[in-house]
Scaffold this motif. Structure first.
Motif, PDB file in Angstrom:
ATOM      1  N   GLN A 144      -5.624   9.259   0.683  1.00  0.00           N
ATOM      2  CA  GLN A 144      -5.017  10.373  -0.045  1.00  0.00           C
ATOM      3  C   GLN A 144      -4.146  11.219   0.880  1.00  0.00           C
ATOM      4  O   GLN A 144      -3.059  11.648   0.500  1.00  0.00           O
ATOM      5  CB  GLN A 144      -6.091  11.244  -0.704  1.00  0.00           C
ATOM      6  CG  GLN A 144      -5.513  12.304  -1.616  1.00  0.00           C
ATOM      7  CD  GLN A 144      -4.741  11.699  -2.782  1.00  0.00           C
ATOM      8  OE1 GLN A 144      -5.243  10.819  -3.483  1.00  0.00           O
ATOM      9  NE2 GLN A 144      -3.529  12.157  -3.007  1.00  0.00           N
ATOM     10  N   LEU A 145      -4.604  11.466   2.110  1.00  0.00           N
ATOM     11  CA  LEU A 145      -3.804  12.224   3.078  1.00  0.00           C
ATOM     12  C   LEU A 145      -2.474  11.523   3.326  1.00  0.00           C
ATOM     13  O   LEU A 145      -1.412  12.150   3.280  1.00  0.00           O
ATOM     14  CB  LEU A 145      -4.556  12.405   4.392  1.00  0.00           C
ATOM     15  CG  LEU A 145      -3.740  12.984   5.542  1.00  0.00           C
ATOM     16  CD1 LEU A 145      -3.262  14.397   5.231  1.00  0.00           C
ATOM     17  CD2 LEU A 145      -4.530  12.952   6.832  1.00  0.00           C
ATOM     18  N   LEU A 146      -2.509  10.222   3.562  1.00  0.00           N
ATOM     19  CA  LEU A 146      -1.275   9.474   3.802  1.00  0.00           C
ATOM     20  C   LEU A 146      -0.344   9.565   2.603  1.00  0.00           C
ATOM     21  O   LEU A 146       0.864   9.741   2.752  1.00  0.00           O
ATOM     22  CB  LEU A 146      -1.588   8.016   4.134  1.00  0.00           C
ATOM     23  CG  LEU A 146      -2.302   7.786   5.461  1.00  0.00           C
ATOM     24  CD1 LEU A 146      -2.726   6.326   5.586  1.00  0.00           C
ATOM     25  CD2 LEU A 146      -1.433   8.209   6.630  1.00  0.00           C
ATOM     26  N   SER A 147      -0.903   9.477   1.414  1.00  0.00           N
ATOM     27  CA  SER A 147      -0.102   9.586   0.199  1.00  0.00           C
ATOM     28  C   SER A 147       0.488  10.988   0.050  1.00  0.00           C
ATOM     29  O   SER A 147       1.671  11.146  -0.256  1.00  0.00           O
ATOM     30  CB  SER A 147      -0.965   9.239  -1.011  1.00  0.00           C
ATOM     31  OG  SER A 147      -0.243   9.426  -2.194  1.00  0.00           O
ATOM     32  N   ASP A 148      -0.333  12.000   0.295  1.00  0.00           N
ATOM     33  CA  ASP A 148       0.112  13.386   0.129  1.00  0.00           C
ATOM     34  C   ASP A 148       1.193  13.792   1.123  1.00  0.00           C
ATOM     35  O   ASP A 148       1.966  14.705   0.851  1.00  0.00           O
ATOM     36  CB  ASP A 148      -1.068  14.347   0.253  1.00  0.00           C
ATOM     37  CG  ASP A 148      -2.008  14.276  -0.939  1.00  0.00           C
ATOM     38  OD1 ASP A 148      -1.655  13.628  -1.957  1.00  0.00           O
ATOM     39  OD2 ASP A 148      -3.112  14.859  -0.844  1.00  0.00           O
ATOM     40  N   LEU A 149       1.240  13.134   2.277  1.00  0.00           N
ATOM     41  CA  LEU A 149       2.275  13.479   3.255  1.00  0.00           C
ATOM     42  C   LEU A 149       3.671  13.119   2.744  1.00  0.00           C
ATOM     43  O   LEU A 149       4.663  13.660   3.216  1.00  0.00           O
ATOM     44  CB  LEU A 149       2.007  12.783   4.589  1.00  0.00           C
ATOM     45  CG  LEU A 149       0.814  13.326   5.380  1.00  0.00           C
ATOM     46  CD1 LEU A 149       0.566  12.457   6.617  1.00  0.00           C
ATOM     47  CD2 LEU A 149       1.015  14.782   5.760  1.00  0.00           C
ATOM     48  N   GLY A 150       3.738  12.196   1.798  1.00  0.00           N
ATOM     49  CA  GLY A 150       5.023  11.859   1.187  1.00  0.00           C
ATOM     50  C   GLY A 150       5.975  11.117   2.100  1.00  0.00           C
ATOM     51  O   GLY A 150       7.191  11.163   1.896  1.00  0.00           O
ATOM     52  N   LEU A 151       5.448  10.412   3.082  1.00  0.00           N
ATOM     53  CA  LEU A 151       6.280   9.665   4.017  1.00  0.00           C
ATOM     54  C   LEU A 151       6.372   8.208   3.593  1.00  0.00           C
ATOM     55  O   LEU A 151       5.520   7.699   2.870  1.00  0.00           O
ATOM     56  CB  LEU A 151       5.676   9.746   5.429  1.00  0.00           C
ATOM     57  CG  LEU A 151       5.492  11.151   5.998  1.00  0.00           C
ATOM     58  CD1 LEU A 151       4.736  11.085   7.318  1.00  0.00           C
ATOM     59  CD2 LEU A 151       6.835  11.839   6.180  1.00  0.00           C
ATOM     60  N   ARG A 152       7.393   7.535   4.058  1.00  0.00           N
ATOM     61  CA  ARG A 152       7.532   6.094   3.837  1.00  0.00           C
ATOM     62  C   ARG A 152       7.030   5.419   5.110  1.00  0.00           C
ATOM     63  O   ARG A 152       7.548   5.665   6.194  1.00  0.00           O
ATOM     64  CB  ARG A 152       8.990   5.736   3.583  1.00  0.00           C
ATOM     65  CG  ARG A 152       9.174   4.269   3.276  1.00  0.00           C
ATOM     66  CD  ARG A 152      10.627   3.975   2.902  1.00  0.00           C
ATOM     67  NE  ARG A 152      10.796   2.575   2.699  1.00  0.00           N
ATOM     68  CZ  ARG A 152      11.162   1.711   3.663  1.00  0.00           C
ATOM     69  NH1 ARG A 152      11.390   2.137   4.884  1.00  0.00           N
ATOM     70  NH2 ARG A 152      11.290   0.440   3.380  1.00  0.00           N
ATOM     71  N   TYR A 153       6.025   4.576   4.980  1.00  0.00           N
ATOM     72  CA  TYR A 153       5.404   3.941   6.137  1.00  0.00           C
ATOM     73  C   TYR A 153       5.802   2.484   6.239  1.00  0.00           C
ATOM     74  O   TYR A 153       6.010   1.818   5.234  1.00  0.00           O
ATOM     75  CB  TYR A 153       3.869   3.999   6.012  1.00  0.00           C
ATOM     76  CG  TYR A 153       3.324   5.395   5.858  1.00  0.00           C
ATOM     77  CD1 TYR A 153       3.253   6.248   6.939  1.00  0.00           C
ATOM     78  CD2 TYR A 153       2.884   5.853   4.621  1.00  0.00           C
ATOM     79  CE1 TYR A 153       2.749   7.534   6.801  1.00  0.00           C
ATOM     80  CE2 TYR A 153       2.382   7.128   4.475  1.00  0.00           C
ATOM     81  CZ  TYR A 153       2.315   7.969   5.568  1.00  0.00           C
ATOM     82  OH  TYR A 153       1.824   9.232   5.420  1.00  0.00           O
ATOM     83  N   MET A 154       5.871   1.984   7.473  1.00  0.00           N
ATOM     84  CA  MET A 154       5.974   0.555   7.721  1.00  0.00           C
ATOM     85  C   MET A 154       4.594   0.036   8.107  1.00  0.00           C
ATOM     86  O   MET A 154       4.200  -1.030   7.704  1.00  0.00           O
ATOM     87  CB  MET A 154       6.953   0.250   8.853  1.00  0.00           C
ATOM     88  CG  MET A 154       8.140  -0.510   8.360  1.00  0.00           C
ATOM     89  SD  MET A 154       9.213  -1.150   9.648  1.00  0.00           S
ATOM     90  CE  MET A 154       9.530   0.232  10.674  1.00  0.00           C
ATOM     91  N   TRP A 155       3.887   0.794   8.893  1.00  0.00           N
ATOM     92  CA  TRP A 155       2.525   0.471   9.293  1.00  0.00           C
ATOM     93  C   TRP A 155       1.832   1.766   9.693  1.00  0.00           C
ATOM     94  O   TRP A 155       2.461   2.734  10.077  1.00  0.00           O
ATOM     95  CB  TRP A 155       2.465  -0.559  10.417  1.00  0.00           C
ATOM     96  CG  TRP A 155       3.465  -0.326  11.517  1.00  0.00           C
ATOM     97  CD1 TRP A 155       4.699  -0.908  11.636  1.00  0.00           C
ATOM     98  CD2 TRP A 155       3.355   0.578  12.619  1.00  0.00           C
ATOM     99  NE1 TRP A 155       5.355  -0.411  12.738  1.00  0.00           N
ATOM    100  CE2 TRP A 155       4.541   0.505  13.369  1.00  0.00           C
ATOM    101  CE3 TRP A 155       2.379   1.445  13.066  1.00  0.00           C
ATOM    102  CZ2 TRP A 155       4.765   1.250  14.515  1.00  0.00           C
ATOM    103  CZ3 TRP A 155       2.609   2.196  14.204  1.00  0.00           C
ATOM    104  CH2 TRP A 155       3.801   2.080  14.913  1.00  0.00           C
ATOM    105  N   VAL A 156       0.516   1.759   9.570  1.00  0.00           N
ATOM    106  CA  VAL A 156      -0.294   2.912   9.975  1.00  0.00           C
ATOM    107  C   VAL A 156      -1.500   2.358  10.707  1.00  0.00           C
ATOM    108  O   VAL A 156      -2.177   1.453  10.224  1.00  0.00           O
ATOM    109  CB  VAL A 156      -0.777   3.748   8.749  1.00  0.00           C
ATOM    110  CG1 VAL A 156      -1.746   4.833   9.195  1.00  0.00           C
ATOM    111  CG2 VAL A 156       0.401   4.349   8.013  1.00  0.00           C
ATOM    112  N   ARG A 157      -1.723   2.896  11.895  1.00  0.00           N
ATOM    113  CA  ARG A 157      -2.879   2.490  12.700  1.00  0.00           C
ATOM    114  C   ARG A 157      -3.609   3.737  13.179  1.00  0.00           C
ATOM    115  O   ARG A 157      -3.012   4.801  13.316  1.00  0.00           O
ATOM    116  CB  ARG A 157      -2.463   1.678  13.931  1.00  0.00           C
ATOM    117  CG  ARG A 157      -1.708   0.443  13.593  1.00  0.00           C
ATOM    118  CD  ARG A 157      -1.435  -0.443  14.781  1.00  0.00           C
ATOM    119  NE  ARG A 157      -0.862   0.264  15.912  1.00  0.00           N
ATOM    120  CZ  ARG A 157      -0.643  -0.297  17.090  1.00  0.00           C
ATOM    121  NH1 ARG A 157      -0.927  -1.553  17.293  1.00  0.00           N
ATOM    122  NH2 ARG A 157      -0.132   0.395  18.074  1.00  0.00           N
ATOM    123  N   ILE A 158      -4.888   3.565  13.437  1.00  0.00           N
ATOM    124  CA  ILE A 158      -5.676   4.605  14.086  1.00  0.00           C
ATOM    125  C   ILE A 158      -6.040   4.054  15.451  1.00  0.00           C
ATOM    126  O   ILE A 158      -6.495   2.911  15.576  1.00  0.00           O
ATOM    127  CB  ILE A 158      -6.944   4.938  13.295  1.00  0.00           C
ATOM    128  CG1 ILE A 158      -6.584   5.562  11.954  1.00  0.00           C
ATOM    129  CG2 ILE A 158      -7.858   5.856  14.096  1.00  0.00           C
ATOM    130  CD1 ILE A 158      -7.763   5.862  11.063  1.00  0.00           C
TER     131      ILE A 158
END
Length: 99
Positions: A82-96
């Motif tokens: 939900q946080l990633l969605s709420d940021l409103g960014l376009r992602y190619m990849w997300v890692r922790i």
């Protein structure tokens, strides 16, 4: 017109600390599938989890241009998703990353 990068970065100061604590909790309680990548370039202790990537496989930490696919780990992390969605960014990849 896309939002300028400086405005995207600047919005991070409005994230609720309780929300970040819930994201932290999700990260610490998901299955232990940390991947050590680029071992030849580090002194050890680094681990990575992939949440969005090209294949949808959480152990795939390869960085490539792609249309992102959610991994099963992201599916198990509703607050983080939900946080990633709420940021409103376009992602190619997300890692922790864990140090």
């Amino acid at each position: 017109m896309p939002t300028p990068l400086i405005q995207q970065v600047a919005c991070a100061d409005t994230i609720d600390l309780d929300l970040l604590d819930r994201v932290r909790h999700e990260t610490l309680t998901i299955p232990d599938r940390w991947v050590t990548e680029y071992g030849e370039y580090q002194s050890g202790g680094w681990g990575t989890l992939s949440l969005l990537n090209q294949t949808g496989t959480a152990t795939d930490v390869t960085i490539t241009d792609c249309e992102p696919v959610a991994t099963d780990l992201l599916a198990a992390m509703p607050t983080t998703r939900q946080l990633l969605s709420d940021l409103g960014l376009r992602y190619m990849w997300v890692r922790i990353a864990r140090f």
